[in-house]
Design a protein around this motif. Sequence first.
Motif, PDB file in Angstrom:
ATOM      1  N   LYS A   9     -13.423 -10.746   0.115  1.00 63.11           N
ATOM      2  CA  LYS A   9     -13.441 -11.013  -1.321  1.00 63.11           C
ATOM      3  C   LYS A   9     -13.781  -9.745  -2.092  1.00 63.11           C
ATOM      4  O   LYS A   9     -13.099  -9.397  -3.061  1.00 63.11           O
ATOM      5  N   GLN A  10     -14.823  -9.041  -1.657  1.00 65.53           N
ATOM      6  CA  GLN A  10     -15.219  -7.802  -2.330  1.00 65.53           C
ATOM      7  C   GLN A  10     -14.119  -6.745  -2.241  1.00 65.53           C
ATOM      8  O   GLN A  10     -13.851  -6.025  -3.204  1.00 65.53           O
ATOM      9  N   LEU A  11     -13.467  -6.682  -1.085  1.00 66.38           N
ATOM     10  CA  LEU A  11     -12.385  -5.715  -0.886  1.00 66.38           C
ATOM     11  C   LEU A  11     -11.245  -5.968  -1.860  1.00 66.38           C
ATOM     12  O   LEU A  11     -10.776  -5.060  -2.559  1.00 66.38           O
ATOM     13  N   ILE A  12     -10.787  -7.215  -1.930  1.00 69.54           N
ATOM     14  CA  ILE A  12      -9.630  -7.540  -2.758  1.00 69.54           C
ATOM     15  C   ILE A  12      -9.964  -7.426  -4.241  1.00 69.54           C
ATOM     16  O   ILE A  12      -9.138  -6.974  -5.043  1.00 69.54           O
ATOM     17  N   LEU A  13     -11.178  -7.798  -4.626  1.00 70.75           N
ATOM     18  CA  LEU A  13     -11.561  -7.673  -6.033  1.00 70.75           C
ATOM     19  C   LEU A  13     -11.673  -6.213  -6.456  1.00 70.75           C
ATOM     20  O   LEU A  13     -11.536  -5.889  -7.634  1.00 70.75           O
ATOM     21  N   SER A  14     -11.921  -5.318  -5.493  1.00 72.08           N
ATOM     22  CA  SER A  14     -12.009  -3.889  -5.825  1.00 72.08           C
ATOM     23  C   SER A  14     -10.618  -3.286  -6.065  1.00 72.08           C
ATOM     24  O   SER A  14     -10.491  -2.245  -6.691  1.00 72.08           O
ATOM     25  N   ASP A  15      -9.582  -3.940  -5.542  1.00 72.42           N
ATOM     26  CA  ASP A  15      -8.197  -3.500  -5.758  1.00 72.42           C
ATOM     27  C   ASP A  15      -7.308  -4.734  -5.694  1.00 72.42           C
ATOM     28  O   ASP A  15      -6.888  -5.162  -4.621  1.00 72.42           O
ATOM     29  N   LYS A  16      -7.032  -5.323  -6.839  1.00 72.79           N
ATOM     30  CA  LYS A  16      -6.308  -6.586  -6.883  1.00 72.79           C
ATOM     31  C   LYS A  16      -4.830  -6.462  -6.510  1.00 72.79           C
ATOM     32  O   LYS A  16      -4.127  -7.465  -6.430  1.00 72.79           O
ATOM     33  N   GLN A  17      -4.371  -5.233  -6.303  1.00 67.51           N
ATOM     34  CA  GLN A  17      -2.979  -5.038  -5.890  1.00 67.51           C
ATOM     35  C   GLN A  17      -2.813  -5.091  -4.373  1.00 67.51           C
ATOM     36  O   GLN A  17      -1.698  -5.049  -3.867  1.00 67.51           O
ATOM     37  N   LEU A  18      -3.913  -5.192  -3.639  1.00 67.88           N
ATOM     38  CA  LEU A  18      -3.841  -5.095  -2.185  1.00 67.88           C
ATOM     39  C   LEU A  18      -2.982  -6.183  -1.547  1.00 67.88           C
ATOM     40  O   LEU A  18      -2.160  -5.900  -0.676  1.00 67.88           O
ATOM     41  N   SER A  19      -3.183  -7.439  -1.962  1.00 66.13           N
ATOM     42  CA  SER A  19      -2.407  -8.531  -1.365  1.00 66.13           C
ATOM     43  C   SER A  19      -0.915  -8.335  -1.601  1.00 66.13           C
ATOM     44  O   SER A  19      -0.097  -8.525  -0.692  1.00 66.13           O
ATOM     45  N   GLY A  20      -0.545  -7.961  -2.814  1.00 68.25           N
ATOM     46  CA  GLY A  20       0.855  -7.703  -3.118  1.00 68.25           C
ATOM     47  C   GLY A  20       1.389  -6.503  -2.354  1.00 68.25           C
ATOM     48  O   GLY A  20       2.550  -6.481  -1.940  1.00 68.25           O
ATOM     49  N   LYS A  21       0.521  -5.533  -2.142  1.00 69.40           N
ATOM     50  CA  LYS A  21       0.933  -4.339  -1.412  1.00 69.40           C
ATOM     51  C   LYS A  21       1.184  -4.651   0.064  1.00 69.40           C
ATOM     52  O   LYS A  21       2.095  -4.102   0.684  1.00 69.40           O
ATOM     53  N   LYS A  22       0.371  -5.565   0.617  1.00 73.96           N
ATOM     54  CA  LYS A  22       0.601  -5.998   1.995  1.00 73.96           C
ATOM     55  C   LYS A  22       1.970  -6.676   2.101  1.00 73.96           C
ATOM     56  O   LYS A  22       2.722  -6.459   3.053  1.00 73.96           O
ATOM     57  N   SER A  23       2.297  -7.521   1.117  1.00 75.21           N
ATOM     58  CA  SER A  23       3.583  -8.208   1.115  1.00 75.21           C
ATOM     59  C   SER A  23       4.741  -7.211   1.026  1.00 75.21           C
ATOM     60  O   SER A  23       5.757  -7.350   1.722  1.00 75.21           O
ATOM     61  N   LEU A  24       4.587  -6.212   0.174  1.00 77.95           N
ATOM     62  CA  LEU A  24       5.625  -5.184   0.046  1.00 77.95           C
ATOM     63  C   LEU A  24       5.792  -4.423   1.349  1.00 77.95           C
ATOM     64  O   LEU A  24       6.917  -4.133   1.781  1.00 77.95           O
ATOM     65  N   TYR A  25       4.682  -4.105   1.993  1.00 76.02           N
ATOM     66  CA  TYR A  25       4.715  -3.389   3.273  1.00 76.02           C
ATOM     67  C   TYR A  25       5.536  -4.169   4.302  1.00 76.02           C
ATOM     68  O   TYR A  25       6.328  -3.596   5.051  1.00 76.02           O
ATOM     69  N   ILE A  26       5.374  -5.494   4.317  1.00 78.31           N
ATOM     70  CA  ILE A  26       6.136  -6.333   5.245  1.00 78.31           C
ATOM     71  C   ILE A  26       7.619  -6.324   4.883  1.00 78.31           C
ATOM     72  O   ILE A  26       8.485  -6.160   5.741  1.00 78.31           O
ATOM     73  N   ARG A  27       7.907  -6.488   3.592  1.00 78.06           N
ATOM     74  CA  ARG A  27       9.302  -6.558   3.152  1.00 78.06           C
ATOM     75  C   ARG A  27      10.064  -5.272   3.456  1.00 78.06           C
ATOM     76  O   ARG A  27      11.270  -5.296   3.708  1.00 78.06           O
ATOM     77  N   LEU A  28       9.370  -4.149   3.439  1.00 78.00           N
ATOM     78  CA  LEU A  28      10.027  -2.867   3.727  1.00 78.00           C
ATOM     79  C   LEU A  28      10.094  -2.572   5.224  1.00 78.00           C
ATOM     80  O   LEU A  28      10.579  -1.514   5.626  1.00 78.00           O
ATOM     81  N   GLY A  29       9.590  -3.505   6.057  1.00 80.77           N
ATOM     82  CA  GLY A  29       9.776  -3.368   7.505  1.00 80.77           C
ATOM     83  C   GLY A  29       8.598  -2.853   8.288  1.00 80.77           C
ATOM     84  O   GLY A  29       8.777  -2.466   9.451  1.00 80.77           O
ATOM     85  N   CYS A  30       7.397  -2.844   7.708  1.00 82.66           N
ATOM     86  CA  CYS A  30       6.198  -2.370   8.436  1.00 82.66           C
ATOM     87  C   CYS A  30       6.493  -1.039   9.135  1.00 82.66           C
ATOM     88  O   CYS A  30       6.385  -0.908  10.354  1.00 82.66           O
ATOM     89  N   ARG A  31       6.841  -0.051   8.328  1.00 82.01           N
ATOM     90  CA  ARG A  31       7.313   1.227   8.886  1.00 82.01           C
ATOM     91  C   ARG A  31       6.194   2.167   9.302  1.00 82.01           C
ATOM     92  O   ARG A  31       6.451   3.273   9.775  1.00 82.01           O
ATOM     93  N   GLY A  32       4.957   1.761   9.093  1.00 80.92           N
ATOM     94  CA  GLY A  32       3.851   2.618   9.488  1.00 80.92           C
ATOM     95  C   GLY A  32       3.364   3.534   8.386  1.00 80.92           C
ATOM     96  O   GLY A  32       2.580   4.457   8.651  1.00 80.92           O
ATOM     97  N   ASP A  33       3.792   3.303   7.150  1.00 81.49           N
ATOM     98  CA  ASP A  33       3.417   4.185   6.041  1.00 81.49           C
ATOM     99  C   ASP A  33       2.236   3.638   5.228  1.00 81.49           C
ATOM    100  O   ASP A  33       2.026   4.036   4.090  1.00 81.49           O
TER     101      ASP A  33
END
Length: 393
Positions: free
Chosen positions: A347-371
């Motif tokens: 909870k503390q982690l995500i509240l410190s950067d509310k874009q994290l969950s969306g960024k995880k989703s984007l990372y998956i959509r782009l193929g988990c390329r290791g970036d």
Amino acid sequence: MATRATSTSLNFFFSQNPIETHKHSFLLNLSATISNPSFTSFTITHSSLLLPARFPTHHAISVDKSSSRFSCRSLSTDVPVSIKDYEFFDSTSEVELRISLVGRNFQSSRDIFVDANDTSLTIRVENSGSLTTLIETNKLFDKVKPAETIWFIDDDQLVVNLKKQDPELKWPDIVESWDSLIMGSTQLLKGASIYIVGGSTEINQKVGRELAVGIGYTSLSTKELLETFAKQTIDSWVLAEGPDSVAEAESTILESLSSHVRAVVATLGGPQGAARKADKWRHLHAGFTIWLSKTDAIDEDSAKEEARRHIQDGRLAYSNADVVIKFQGWDADNAKSVAQACLSALKQLILSDKQLSGKKSLYIRLGCRGDWPNIKPPGWDPSAADDTSPGAL
């Protein structure tokens, strides 16, 4: 027949990984003592502040969706609030607490004392020179603006309005507890999976299962998946083909699971675990990773330094995790306490950067390329070692 009380202790120290996307580090020392099956007693140290609090293990919470009003009745006799019944209401910018004053026998509003700080709330009533505590909690669900606290008496109820510091966050309850954390996890995780890593397969599995059951995710264990596939135990596999073979197979499993959502995945511990190898983290970054780590540190400062050192030097692949939780000793009965610490840290982690969950989703959509965490634009080739593209999403 009376239930025999047991007493065990478990200390936690947890922190966020201060990588580029979320530099807001925090460390907590949490001591849990199970002295009765109905409740768990915690003492929490956050930075230099000592915040004693008691968290109930169970609540009965009814929700009126039409009014967003929560009526909470504690099932424990030892809870962070002295009263057993209260009404709780969450609006856009503030939360409202209503407490019955029936039978309190106070003379006037001057006999009521409301003290609110960023994360704490104390309410007392004076009667014949004696103070009775109605509420005393040092762990509100999130931070409030104490200077904007308003309270008044409405018929036979005390009404306390607390202004949120984060108006976008929906509060499931007034305090942070196991129940409020699991109720609030949906809005924070947004379906992102959770991966449990660490040196012990057993601990990873037990804590992962508690987390999954609590937040309504699918509970998965790479150990169980691998043993079902290979039709042999991990130990016999290691003896026959070596730990690297098992780690390679687990890495393949993690690749398959990386496109899944709403799952808690407990990974293998020990040298046969893929998470122990830095080059196997490509698909682990698809979800939020939690490193469960035992420590021999004898105090909080030593544990903080150990966690900080592990993260900064990066020699342990586990240091790639989003959240690090260090604890002294282990008892399977404490798995739920560790799981609660995991949710609090997430909870503390995500509240410190509310874009994290969306960024995880984007990372998956782009193929988990290791970036991760600096996601490159579409078309980026992970095999291009000389890539110097400054663009990052």
